[in-house]
Motif scaffolding. Structure first.
Motif, short mmCIF file in Angstrom:
data_model
loop_
_atom_site.label_atom_id
_atom_site.label_comp_id
_atom_site.label_asym_id
_atom_site.label_seq_id
_atom_site.Cartn_x
_atom_site.Cartn_y
_atom_site.Cartn_z
N UNK A 9 0.83 -1.21 0.00
CA UNK A 9 0.00 0.00 0.00
C UNK A 9 0.86 1.26 0.00
N UNK A 10 1.98 1.24 0.71
CA UNK A 10 2.89 2.39 0.71
C UNK A 10 3.39 2.67 -0.71
N UNK A 11 3.81 1.62 -1.39
CA UNK A 11 4.30 1.77 -2.77
C UNK A 11 3.17 2.21 -3.69
N UNK A 13 0.52 4.02 -2.99
CA UNK A 13 0.24 5.44 -2.78
C UNK A 13 1.38 6.29 -3.34
N UNK A 14 2.62 5.87 -3.14
CA UNK A 14 3.76 6.62 -3.67
C UNK A 14 3.69 6.70 -5.20
N UNK A 15 3.50 5.57 -5.86
CA UNK A 15 3.42 5.55 -7.32
C UNK A 15 2.24 6.40 -7.80
N UNK A 16 1.12 6.33 -7.10
CA UNK A 16 -0.04 7.14 -7.45
C UNK A 16 0.27 8.63 -7.36
N UNK A 17 0.99 9.02 -6.32
CA UNK A 17 1.40 10.43 -6.18
C UNK A 17 2.34 10.85 -7.30
N UNK A 18 3.28 10.01 -7.63
CA UNK A 18 4.24 10.32 -8.69
C UNK A 18 3.51 10.51 -10.01
N UNK A 84 12.43 15.98 -3.37
CA UNK A 84 13.60 15.70 -4.22
C UNK A 84 14.09 14.27 -3.99
N UNK A 85 14.08 13.84 -2.74
CA UNK A 85 14.52 12.47 -2.43
C UNK A 85 13.56 11.44 -3.05
N UNK A 86 12.27 11.73 -3.00
CA UNK A 86 11.29 10.84 -3.63
C UNK A 86 11.47 10.79 -5.13
N UNK A 87 11.78 11.93 -5.72
CA UNK A 87 12.01 11.97 -7.16
C UNK A 87 13.26 11.18 -7.53
N UNK A 88 14.31 11.28 -6.72
CA UNK A 88 15.53 10.50 -7.00
C UNK A 88 15.23 9.01 -6.95
N UNK A 89 14.45 8.61 -5.95
CA UNK A 89 14.08 7.19 -5.84
C UNK A 89 13.31 6.77 -7.09
N UNK A 90 12.33 7.57 -7.50
CA UNK A 90 11.50 7.24 -8.66
C UNK A 90 12.35 7.14 -9.93
N UNK A 91 13.21 8.10 -10.15
CA UNK A 91 14.00 8.14 -11.39
C UNK A 91 15.07 7.05 -11.45
N UNK A 98 3.78 -0.72 -16.41
CA UNK A 98 2.84 -0.15 -15.45
C UNK A 98 2.27 -1.21 -14.52
N UNK A 99 2.04 -2.39 -15.04
CA UNK A 99 1.44 -3.47 -14.24
C UNK A 99 2.32 -3.90 -13.07
N UNK A 100 3.64 -3.74 -13.20
CA UNK A 100 4.54 -4.18 -12.13
C UNK A 100 5.24 -3.04 -11.41
N UNK A 101 4.90 -1.80 -11.74
CA UNK A 101 5.58 -0.65 -11.15
C UNK A 101 5.45 -0.60 -9.64
N UNK A 102 4.26 -0.87 -9.12
CA UNK A 102 4.07 -0.81 -7.66
C UNK A 102 4.96 -1.83 -6.97
N UNK A 103 5.02 -3.04 -7.49
CA UNK A 103 5.87 -4.08 -6.88
C UNK A 103 7.35 -3.70 -6.99
N UNK A 104 7.74 -3.14 -8.14
CA UNK A 104 9.13 -2.71 -8.33
C UNK A 104 9.50 -1.63 -7.31
N UNK A 105 8.61 -0.64 -7.16
CA UNK A 105 8.88 0.45 -6.22
C UNK A 105 8.91 -0.07 -4.78
#
Length: 153
Positions: A9-11, A13-18, A84-91, A98-105
């Motif tokens: 769920x954390x991932x 919500x994070x991916x949804x925000x991004x 900025x730290x969240x963006x670094x993690x994302x990039x 898209x189907x596996x992005x949440x699990x990857x994150x």
């Protein structure tokens, strides 16, 4: 993961925000994104698109507390932003469909950051209002014939 590790769920919500903020769109430059952040309705809409479910109030609240506490997200005056730290993690995450992005994150979160804990709460009425706004937005507008048009010719 255990109770102290990152939850899916954390991932989610994070991916949804991004994605809602435009940070994920073709790895956009910071200058081309929404500087003010996004509202809860946008987060819920994107989360529903990713997981075919609208996150419950407590899911959003717990995930945001952990993400804010880890320095990956900020919330001010109802606006959610990726730090900025969240963006670094994302990039720097491994590329995934898209189907596996949440699990990857979720995996990247577990390897690079410890979940944090921040004081933040989501009022039940604010969550309900955001769900309602999303529901109204997602109802397609019916097509109408031009006035005076009686059908076929």
């Amino acid at each position: 993961m255990g109770e102290n590790g990152w939850r899916r769920t954390d991932a989610w919500i994070f991916v949804s925000l991004v994605i809602a903020s435009g940070d994920g769109r073709h790895r956009r430059a910071a200058a081309s994104r929404r500087p003010e952040g996004v509202r809860l309705t946008d987060v819920l809409s994107t989360a529903d698109h990713l997981n075919r479910a609208i996150p419950q109030r407590h899911e959003v609240e717990i995930a945001v507390r952990r993400l804010v506490g880890a320095g990956l997200v900020s919330v001010a005056d109802g606006w959610f932003r990726i730090t900025d730290e969240g963006e670094r993690l994302w990039r720097s995450r491994p590329s995934a469909g898209l189907a596996t992005t949440v699990d990857t994150v979720q995996g990247v979160l577990g390897r690079r950051h410890a979940p944090g804990s921040a004081e933040w709460s989501l009022d039940e009425a604010d969550h309900a209002a955001a769900v309602q706004e999303y529901a109204v937005r997602s109802i397609p507008t019916p097509r109408r014939s031009p006035e005076g048009h009686s059908g076929g010719r």
